[in-house]
Design a protein around this motif. Structure first.
Motif, mmCIF file in Angstrom:
data_model
loop_
_atom_site.group_PDB
_atom_site.id
_atom_site.type_symbol
_atom_site.label_atom_id
_atom_site.label_comp_id
_atom_site.label_asym_id
_atom_site.label_seq_id
_atom_site.Cartn_x
_atom_site.Cartn_y
_atom_site.Cartn_z
ATOM 1 N N ARG A 36 -2.661 49.894 15.608
ATOM 2 C CA ARG A 36 -3.516 48.958 16.408
ATOM 3 C C ARG A 36 -4.603 47.954 15.565
ATOM 4 N N HIS A 37 -5.164 47.151 16.433
ATOM 5 C CA HIS A 37 -6.079 46.101 15.832
ATOM 6 C C HIS A 37 -7.578 46.972 15.148
ATOM 7 N N SER B 136 -9.630 45.059 14.328
ATOM 8 C CA SER B 136 -10.907 44.528 14.985
ATOM 9 C C SER B 136 -11.210 45.187 16.096
ATOM 10 N N LYS B 137 -10.500 45.798 16.856
ATOM 11 C CA LYS B 137 -10.847 46.799 17.974
ATOM 12 C C LYS B 137 -11.727 47.853 17.717
ATOM 13 N N SER C 212 4.546 42.013 11.736
ATOM 14 C CA SER C 212 3.413 42.498 12.274
ATOM 15 C C SER C 212 3.289 43.880 11.956
ATOM 16 N N ILE D 80 0.269 45.230 12.041
ATOM 17 C CA ILE D 80 -0.699 45.324 12.964
ATOM 18 C C ILE D 80 -0.078 44.579 14.054
ATOM 19 N N GLN E 178 0.753 42.447 17.022
ATOM 20 C CA GLN E 178 0.343 40.947 17.494
ATOM 21 C C GLN E 178 -0.463 41.158 18.798
ATOM 22 N N ASP F 152 -2.321 44.150 21.531
ATOM 23 C CA ASP F 152 -2.450 45.356 21.862
ATOM 24 C C ASP F 152 -1.876 45.966 22.750
ATOM 25 N N ARG G 76 -4.408 39.736 18.741
ATOM 26 C CA ARG G 76 -5.048 40.070 17.289
ATOM 27 C C ARG G 76 -6.039 39.160 17.029
ATOM 28 N N LYS G 77 -7.018 39.538 16.136
ATOM 29 C CA LYS G 77 -7.925 38.480 15.753
ATOM 30 C C LYS G 77 -7.533 38.033 14.013
ATOM 31 N N ASP H 45 -7.636 40.721 11.659
ATOM 32 C CA ASP H 45 -6.462 41.543 11.463
ATOM 33 C C ASP H 45 -5.416 40.916 10.897
ATOM 34 N N THR H 46 -5.088 39.581 11.102
ATOM 35 C CA THR H 46 -3.988 38.801 10.472
ATOM 36 C C THR H 46 -3.964 38.739 8.929
#
Length: 267
Positions: free
Chosen positions: A25-26, A28-29, A143, A145, A147, A149, A156-157, A160-161
């Protein structure tokens, strides 16, 4: 900055995700306060884990340098990541699809450096002078993470990338190497065929108006960390087409005109 123990934990999660081919999962979340610096810190910790496994760094990639890629990713600034030795695949051969989670293909030019480049103050002309040759390249992105959610479908931010090796997963070099001053690199074009059908076309000028500009940007970007680009490095300058999704059995053929072709098949 996130605490060091969290950075190390997130790097370990990415390291494991690459090996087990599972998506996360992200970040950033989970950590809304996350910054670009956190993303690169996580990336550096992940590199340490790969090096401990015996991997080596063979160069760098620059991502999100063209308008097409920025629109596809909904991100407005370039990023970068290392190219590890086990990410290189031979042109004209078969690539195991099970090495990846959700691979996509991008069209690029790779600069092979004869001399080191250390910022700040590196210019496009410094890059051209330091490069032994430029060669067609296909980047395989992936990915670890998600791409999007899995629940909210939110993109994703950039943090994350960046954490996720800037989506880097594979590279295929081929075609005809060329001295960087022997052709107008801005005018190098490519036709990307997937299973015999043209999916994408583009010109290298889409990469910051000149692909060497991206390499100069990278040399200057990493300088504050006392890092540099080294002689012998392979530097992917950024995609000038949107990413094309891939599946097992797909054949890719990219025609770079006078610079030749690069082909491979996922099996």
């Amino acid at each position: 900055m996130l605490p060091q123990d969290i950075i190390a934990s997130l790097a370990r999660q990415l390291y494991d995700a690459r090996k087990t081919r599972t998506q996360l999962r992200h970040f950033s979340k989970q950590f809304p306060e996350m910054t670009i610096e956190d993303g690169y810190a996580i990336q550096r910790e992940w590199v340490k884990l790969e090096i401990a496994d015996g991997r080596t760094i063979k160069g760098r990639k620059i991502g999100l340098t063209s308008r097409a890629m920025q629109q596809a990713s909904q991100i407005t600034e370039p990023d970068y990541a290392p190219l590890m030795d086990d990410m290189f695949f031979e042109a004209g051969g078969d690539i195991p699809f099970n090495r990846f989670i959700a691979p996509r293909v991008e069209v690029e030019l790779a600069f092979i450096l004869d001399k080191p480049l250390k910022g700040p103050g590196v210019t496009l002309f410094d890059v051209l002078s330091a490069s032994g040759y430029v060669v067609p390249a296909i980047e395989i992105i992936d990915s670890r993470i998600e791409q999007f959610d899995r629940e909210t479908r939110v993109m994703r931010k950039v943090f994350d990338t960046i954490s996720d090796f800037a989506a880097n997963a594979g590279i295929v070099l081929g075609g005809s190497p060329v001295r960087p001053m022997d052709v107008d690199l801005r005018r190098v074009g490519a036709l990307l065929h997937k299973n015999g059908v043209i999916e994408e076309t583009g010109l290298a000028a889409a990469v910051l108006n000149h692909p060497a500009t991206g390499v100069a940007w990278l040399a200057n970007k990493i300088a504050p960390y006392d890092e540099q680009l080294n002689a012998g490095d392979v530097v992917l300058s950024g995609s000038f087409t949107r990413p094309t999704a891939a599946a097992a059995g797909d054949t890719f053929h990219v025609d770079y005109g006078s610079l030749g072709c690069v082909s491979f098949r996922f099996i």
